[in-house]
Every structure is written in C-alpha cells, then in structure tokens.
Scaffold this motif. Structure first.
Motif, PDB file in Angstrom:
ATOM      1  N   LYS A 182       0.821  -1.206   0.000  1.00 38.17           N
ATOM      2  CA  LYS A 182       0.000   0.000   0.000  1.00 38.17           C
ATOM      3  C   LYS A 182       0.862   1.267   0.000  1.00 38.17           C
ATOM      4  O   LYS A 182       2.080   1.215   0.210  1.00 38.17           O
ATOM      5  CB  LYS A 182      -0.924   0.013   1.229  1.00 38.17           C
ATOM      6  N   ILE A 183       0.184   2.398  -0.217  1.00 37.98           N
ATOM      7  CA  ILE A 183       0.864   3.690  -0.166  1.00 37.98           C
ATOM      8  C   ILE A 183       1.488   3.873   1.215  1.00 37.98           C
ATOM      9  O   ILE A 183       0.855   3.612   2.245  1.00 37.98           O
ATOM     10  CB  ILE A 183      -0.133   4.830  -0.458  1.00 37.98           C
ATOM     11  N   GLY A 184       2.698   4.340   1.234  1.00 38.82           N
ATOM     12  CA  GLY A 184       3.432   4.510   2.493  1.00 38.82           C
ATOM     13  C   GLY A 184       4.496   3.459   2.683  1.00 38.82           C
ATOM     14  O   GLY A 184       5.423   3.641   3.465  1.00 38.82           O
ATOM     15  N   PHE A 185       4.341   2.343   1.943  1.00 38.13           N
ATOM     16  CA  PHE A 185       5.321   1.255   2.013  1.00 38.13           C
ATOM     17  C   PHE A 185       5.894   0.914   0.630  1.00 38.13           C
ATOM     18  O   PHE A 185       7.087   0.712   0.474  1.00 38.13           O
ATOM     19  CB  PHE A 185       4.686  -0.013   2.593  1.00 38.13           C
ATOM     20  N   ARG A 186       5.014   0.832  -0.374  1.00 34.85           N
ATOM     21  CA  ARG A 186       5.420   0.219  -1.634  1.00 34.85           C
ATOM     22  C   ARG A 186       6.501   1.000  -2.375  1.00 34.85           C
ATOM     23  O   ARG A 186       7.489   0.408  -2.830  1.00 34.85           O
ATOM     24  CB  ARG A 186       4.205   0.007  -2.532  1.00 34.85           C
ATOM     25  N   THR A 187       6.362   2.293  -2.491  1.00 32.06           N
ATOM     26  CA  THR A 187       7.375   3.087  -3.183  1.00 32.06           C
ATOM     27  C   THR A 187       8.683   3.056  -2.421  1.00 32.06           C
ATOM     28  O   THR A 187       9.771   2.954  -3.003  1.00 32.06           O
ATOM     29  CB  THR A 187       6.900   4.547  -3.345  1.00 32.06           C
ATOM     30  N   GLN A 188       8.585   3.114  -1.113  1.00 33.41           N
ATOM     31  CA  GLN A 188       9.771   3.099  -0.266  1.00 33.41           C
ATOM     32  C   GLN A 188      10.491   1.747  -0.352  1.00 33.41           C
ATOM     33  O   GLN A 188      11.725   1.690  -0.351  1.00 33.41           O
ATOM     34  CB  GLN A 188       9.377   3.410   1.194  1.00 33.41           C
TER      35      GLN A 188
END
Length: 333
Positions: free
Chosen positions: A266-272
């Motif tokens: 989810k947003i907050g984890f995946r890009t990072q």
C-alpha cells in the motif's frame, strides 16, 4: 521552533501502536521474535522471474540425462547478493523433487547436490565435498588422486540417481591462484566426461569470472538472469513487485509471525520498498524480516513505517543498498 538537532536522514515516523521503543526482556515477545528468522528462511513466495529461471534449469537438467557419459553443457547464473538466488536454488530442489513424485518415482535425497564454493576451494576439496554430500564413507581419503575422486563421483552418482550439481558462490573462484584455475579446468573435465550436469551460481562479481574464462563460459550457454524488477518504469514489473509484497504480508499473518496485515503493498510502504530494495525481492524480505523483529519487540500487532525506517537505517543503509531513509520525511516537517 525547536533547538533539537536536526536528523540528517529526515524526520523518522513515530510508532503508532505498541511501545515507543523495543523491549528486550519480555519472554513472550522474545519467543515471537525467535520465530521470525526461521520463518523467513523457509517461507517461499511464488515469484514469476524466479519461476522462469527454475523452469529453465529443470529443462536443462532433464535434457542432459540422456547425454551423460559424453560431452554435456552447463548453465550459469549471476545476480546481485541478496537478490533471491539462494531461495531460488532451494525452490529448484523442491520442484525437481515434486516433478519426480508426479512421475511416480520414490523420493531421492541426492537428486540435486548443492555445493558452496569458497575462497579456499581447491579441486580436491570440491570433489570431496561432492562425495561427502553423496554419503561416501571415504570422502576424506587424503591418498586418493583427483582422478580417483572423480571416478568415485561418477560411479556413486549413477547408483544414487544424482541428476545435477549446483555450485554456489562461484565468484570466489575469481582469484589469481593455481587452485582456482585447476577448479575451472576440472569443471570443463566434468562436462567433457559427462559426469553430471553443472549449474554455477554467483553474485554480480561472478560475471567477471565468466568473462575471464571465455572458453569455459562458452560451455555454459546463455547466462540465466534473475534481474531486479523495475516497478517505476514497467507496468508488469510493478504488478509483480506489489503482488510479491502483498503475498509476503499475507504469509506473515498466516504464519502467525505478525497479527495484522501491515500493508506492504500500500501507499506509504510500496514506493519506499522499491527504493530500499532496488527491485530485488530478496532484499525486500531481508528488510521486512528486520522490521518485523523490531515491531514484535515493541509489541506492535503489525509492521509500521517506523519499524521499516529503523530497519532501513540500521540494516539496508549499512549494506549500501540505499543511501537514504525513504520512510523518513526528508523535508523536515
């Protein structure tokens, strides 16, 4: 305005649930933490790029069986450390065993032998290790000549039904010593005599080894590739990456490691996670493993951005996988 010293890595996200800091003296929490590493060492998540490589290797091993006793080819694979090679090798062994069972054949613990090479590996130690893995009572006979050891491998491997050998950490042979050259020459002899199919696996430095040994590399076919995903530039890779993160998240809950889904996809984890891992799912597992232990020691029911930030700073950054902490707010607010 605060006088607190500004963190050069950015403002670290605070914990939301659980204790602010890990507790190392709680027996119940320690018991849960102790289950994390064994879980990650044995948990396998189906991943398309690894499956493709495994299928190619299974086809290679099958195609070589009718050629044993005469000249055969080998295969090679090189990829970055912690990219998932070791787990792929384990999956190769499992899948070979499964295909054997599906064919109605009994289990064979010697079906594929995995031999790890190190910086001191010589021809003799390599051959003796193969004999040891096959259960030869005289594997450490110091009076045996290289040819004798090789002949015993041939005889025993046929009797035991060995289908191939995986030589792991082949980059350790990239050294200017007589032993390293002798091992390489013996690899060629192995293939020329058709003793056993040979799969050589190493990290990114293994590419240099193969480049320096062109004649030998020509016997290994087109190098197999376990490439990192490019979720930012390729839609299919993005889907593969997010699916892997989702399945990893689910597997931890199903395995009783973490109580609730953490939302790794989810947003907050995946890009990072893309940034920290550079697209290597093996590195995703490593960082999440560290973060899970930190979360459990805090008594949190799920992995939070705080735990991922701690794992990034204390683990991934020290390994130079990433130069900053993408889980922290670098804007300072």
């Amino acid at each position: 305005m605060t006088n607190a010293k500004k963190d050069p890595l950015g403002v670290q996200p605070p914990p939301v649930r659980g204790d602010p800091k890990p507790v190392f003296t709680d027996p119940a929490r320690n018991a849960r933490v102790e289950a994390v590493v064994p879980f990650f060492k044995t948990n396998y998540i189906e991943h398309e790029p690894q499956t493709i490589v495994v299928e190619q290797l299974l086809s290679y091993l099958k195609s070589m069986q009718s050629l044993l006793g005469g000249p055969i080819d080998g295969r090679c694979l090189s990829e970055h450390s912690n990219a998932g090679k070791s787990r792929m090798i384990e999956h190769l062994v499992r899948m070979a065993a499964l295909r054997r069972a599906e064919a109605g054949l009994p289990p064979n613990p010697h079906q594929i032998l995995c031999i790890e090479l190190d910086k001191t590996t010589s021809v003799a130690t390599w051959l003796r290790r193969i004999l040891y893995e096959m259960g030869d009572d005289h594997w450490n006979d110091r009076n045996a000549k290289i040819e004798d050891l090789e002949d015993r491998i041939l005889t025993m491997s046929r009797r035991l039904g060995v289908e191939g050998i995986v030589g792991d950490e082949v980059q350790h042979l990239d050294r200017k010593t007589t032993d390293a050259r002798q091992v390489t020459d013996r690899f060629k002899t192995f293939l020329n005599r058709g003793i056993l199919p040979l799969i050589l696996v190493g990290d990114e430095d293994a590419e240099k080894f193969f480049e320096k040994n062109g004649k030998f590399a020509s016997r290994l076919g087109t190098p197999l590739e376990l490439r990192p995903l490019n979720p930012r530039g390729d839609a299919h890779d993005k889907e593969l990456f997010l699916t892997f993160c989702e399945r990893l998240d689910q597997s931890m809950v199903e395995g009783g490691i973490i109580d609730e889904l953490s939302g790794l996809n989810k947003i907050g984890f995946r890009t990072q996670l893309v940034t920290v891992s550079s697209g290597h799912v093996g590195r995703v597992c490593r960082v999440v493993c560290e973060a899970a232990q930190h979360a459990l020691r805090r008594g949190s029911p799920a992995i939070e951005r705080h735990d991922m930030s701690v794992a990034t700073r204390g683990f991934a950054m020290k390994l130079k996988w990433v130069l900053h902490d993408p889980f922290s707010n670098r804007g300072g607010s």
